[in-house]
Design an enzyme around this catalytic site. Structure first.
Site, mmCIF file in Angstrom:
data_model
loop_
_atom_site.group_PDB
_atom_site.id
_atom_site.type_symbol
_atom_site.label_atom_id
_atom_site.label_comp_id
_atom_site.label_asym_id
_atom_site.label_seq_id
_atom_site.Cartn_x
_atom_site.Cartn_y
_atom_site.Cartn_z
ATOM 1 N N HIS A 89 -0.369 -1.856 1.602
ATOM 2 C CA HIS A 89 -1.229 -2.752 0.838
ATOM 3 C C HIS A 89 -1.274 -2.416 -0.652
ATOM 4 C CE1 HIS A 89 -4.432 0.318 0.486
ATOM 5 N NE2 HIS A 89 -4.032 0.686 1.696
ATOM 6 N N ASP A 90 -1.322 -3.473 -1.445
ATOM 7 C CA ASP A 90 -1.514 -3.388 -2.895
ATOM 8 C C ASP A 90 -0.367 -2.713 -3.641
ATOM 9 O OD1 ASP A 90 -4.355 -4.460 -3.020
ATOM 10 O OD2 ASP A 90 -4.646 -2.746 -1.695
ATOM 11 N N GLY A 108 -0.350 2.895 0.159
ATOM 12 C CA GLY A 108 -1.029 1.868 -0.614
ATOM 13 C C GLY A 108 -1.031 2.150 -2.100
#
Length: 259
Positions: free
Chosen positions: A120-121, A138
């Site tokens: 994520h991200d 992440g």
């Protein structure tokens, strides 16, 4: 090209008539797939995903799924994928988080080998290669044309510079310098010179490669501390813009960089 009758596709999706969706694919809500993109059989797209043109997803790749983050509470986040990427078998890419960027972003022209993972991200640049089972935690940033070797992992919030090469089975817990080869596990990771072969393959001019080697020697082989080495490099005359990228990357590092 036809959409296979066994595919399950949310009614909110927008799929180009020239895209191919193979058997037993599952495509979640608010997904956009551009022209020329091919999904082989058993591909899963979790939703809220935008995919560019001419991408190829091999069997059992899984993208746009929920982030693996305990803070995630179901908020609307996205995965954005550029053109001309290849995702091999069992590749996984997660959407962003509300407390992060809100999106995971992949540039164009990348090659993601089997079992590689983008968490994520993360923001992945253009022309990036992730070898088998390479993993980004992440909030990782990967510069254009970087390579992350097989079974390597990059710690959350780390940066991998453009044209960097991370050798196989490495664990990167600090920033990996642009244009440089980095290999090793955590505190034992070291740099091993300029990524000459990679730069030559990307048609970087020989003069730029020569200047990068000279700057590397000043920064990491002269015995100067980082501040003095950067000051000396800045005082020298360079023609290659890559030198500014290297210096800027070092000066902007928050976690420190591998050296």
């Amino acid at each position: 090209m036809p959409i296979h009758p066994t595919a399950i596709i949310d009614t909110s999706c927008h799929i180009s008539p020239s895209a191919t969706v193979g058997p037993y694919c599952t495509i979640g809500p608010h997904t956009t797939i551009a022209s020329g993109t091919v999904l082989d059989g058993h591909v899963t797209i979790g939703g809220w995903t935008t995919i560019g043109e001419r991408c190829r997803f091999y069997s059992h790749s899984s993208v746009g799924t929920d982030p693996q983050d305990l803070k995630y509470r179901g908020e609307e986040t996205r995965l954005v994928i550029g053109d001309d990427n290849v995702f091999r078998e069992f590749v996984t890419l997660n959407r962003g988080t509300g407390e992060g960027n809100g999106a995971t972003v992949v540039g164009r022209g990348g090659y993601f080998m089997a079992y590689s993972h983008v968490a994520h991200d993360s923001v992945v640049g253009d022309g990036v290669i992730m070898a088998n089972a390479a993993t980004l935690a992440g909030h990782v940033t990967v510069g254009d044309h970087a390579t992350v070797g097989a079974f390597s992992a990059v710690h959350q919030f780390c940066r991998v510079g453009p044209h960097a090469f991370i050798g196989g089975f490495s664990v990167v817990t600090r920033d990996a310098l642009p244009y440089v080869k980095t290999v090793g596990d955590r505190n034992r990771a070291k740099i091993y010179g300029i990524n000459t072969l990679g730069l030559e393959r990307r048609n970087v001019p020989p003069q730029a490669i020569a200047e990068l080697k000279q700057a590397y020697r000043v920064c990491f082989r002269s015995g100067l501390n980082t501040g003095d080495a950067l000051a000396k490099v800045r005082s020298m005359r360079w023609t290659a813009p890559e030198i500014d990228t290297l210096i800027g990357f070092m000066e902007q590092s928050k976690r420190g960089f591998i050296r």
